[in-house]
Scaffold this active site. Structure first.
Site, PDB file in Angstrom:
ATOM      1  N   THR A  11       0.812  -1.213   0.000  1.00 33.69           N
ATOM      2  CA  THR A  11       0.000   0.000   0.000  1.00 33.69           C
ATOM      3  C   THR A  11       0.848   1.266   0.000  1.00 33.69           C
ATOM      4  O   THR A  11       0.474   2.266  -0.614  1.00 33.69           O
ATOM      5  CB  THR A  11      -0.953   0.000   1.215  1.00 33.69           C
ATOM      6  OG1 THR A  11      -1.846  -1.102   1.076  1.00 33.69           O
ATOM      7  CG2 THR A  11      -1.750   1.287   1.309  1.00 33.69           C
ATOM      8  N   SER A  53       1.083  -7.371  -1.121  1.00 28.23           N
ATOM      9  CA  SER A  53       1.630  -8.471  -0.318  1.00 28.23           C
ATOM     10  C   SER A  53       0.789  -9.744  -0.410  1.00 28.23           C
ATOM     11  O   SER A  53       1.300 -10.841  -0.195  1.00 28.23           O
ATOM     12  CB  SER A  53       1.821  -8.057   1.142  1.00 28.23           C
ATOM     13  OG  SER A  53       0.603  -7.912   1.818  1.00 28.23           O
ATOM     14  N   THR A  82       0.930  -4.735   4.296  1.00 30.07           N
ATOM     15  CA  THR A  82       0.630  -5.130   5.674  1.00 30.07           C
ATOM     16  C   THR A  82      -0.082  -6.482   5.801  1.00 30.07           C
ATOM     17  O   THR A  82      -0.016  -7.109   6.849  1.00 30.07           O
ATOM     18  CB  THR A  82      -0.216  -4.057   6.378  1.00 30.07           C
ATOM     19  OG1 THR A  82      -1.448  -3.884   5.671  1.00 30.07           O
ATOM     20  CG2 THR A  82       0.536  -2.741   6.448  1.00 30.07           C
ATOM     21  N   ASP A  83      -0.761  -6.933   4.745  1.00 25.98           N
ATOM     22  CA  ASP A  83      -1.542  -8.161   4.867  1.00 25.98           C
ATOM     23  C   ASP A  83      -0.703  -9.403   5.141  1.00 25.98           C
ATOM     24  O   ASP A  83      -1.152 -10.302   5.844  1.00 25.98           O
ATOM     25  CB  ASP A  83      -2.410  -8.386   3.629  1.00 25.98           C
ATOM     26  CG  ASP A  83      -3.580  -7.427   3.574  1.00 25.98           C
ATOM     27  OD1 ASP A  83      -4.242  -7.250   4.614  1.00 25.98           O
ATOM     28  OD2 ASP A  83      -3.826  -6.842   2.503  1.00 25.98           O
TER      29      ASP A  83
END
Length: 161
Positions: A11, A53, A82-83
């Protein structure tokens, strides 16, 4: 001391094109963010990937680990979505010779109200002062990279029990 910043996408580097949230991963903004912040410590930015990700594969994670192993720098920041950031942290866990800090953003750096600059600054500082190992810098907190999870209900990282 020099810090290596490995960019993998996520992101932090997303570009959105329309109201349907169509996006692509653009050129990394990390170099610009650090120059805007007037970072004086030497750093080097190396682009590895431009992926969300959720699209990272085991081969991608192996490439990240290899880039860390091959780097002459002992202080490394990795920008990451972040995932699955914690999955990559697990792959890197056990390294005792380098300080590795994974960082991302919950809103793209190109957005006015992004957390990207703050998170990157925390990660850059953590890479300088933390002990060797794997860390995650998110939401104003430094987490042990092996003891953290993303809580999707609150859209934040929390220490894992």
């Amino acid at each position: 001391m020099s810090v290596l910043i490995l960019t993998t996408g996520g992101t932090i580097d997303k570009l959105y094109f329309d109201a349907l949230s169509e996006y692509q991963i653009g050129d990394s903004v990390v170099d610009r963010l650090l120059k805007t912040a007037r970072v004086a410590l030497p750093f080097r930015v190396q682009e590895l990937l431009r992926k969300d990700s959720l699209e990272l594969t085991d081969d991608d994670r192996a490439a990240i680990a290899q880039a860390v192993a091959d780097a002459p720098e002992r202080r490394i920041v990795i920008t990451h979505g972040t995932d699955t950031m914690t999955d990559t942290a697990k792959v890197l866990a056990g390294r005792t010779d380098k300080t590795i800090v994974l960082v991302g953003a919950l809103a793209p750096a190109r957005f006015a109200e992004s957390d990207a600059s703050f998170n990157l600054g925390m990660a850059f500082a953590t890479a300088q002062v933390a002990a060797p190992g794997v860390w995650i810098a998110m939401n104003g907190t430094i987490f042990d990279g092996t003891r953290v999870r993303k809580d999707r209900a609150i859209n934040s990282f929390v220490a894992a029990e």
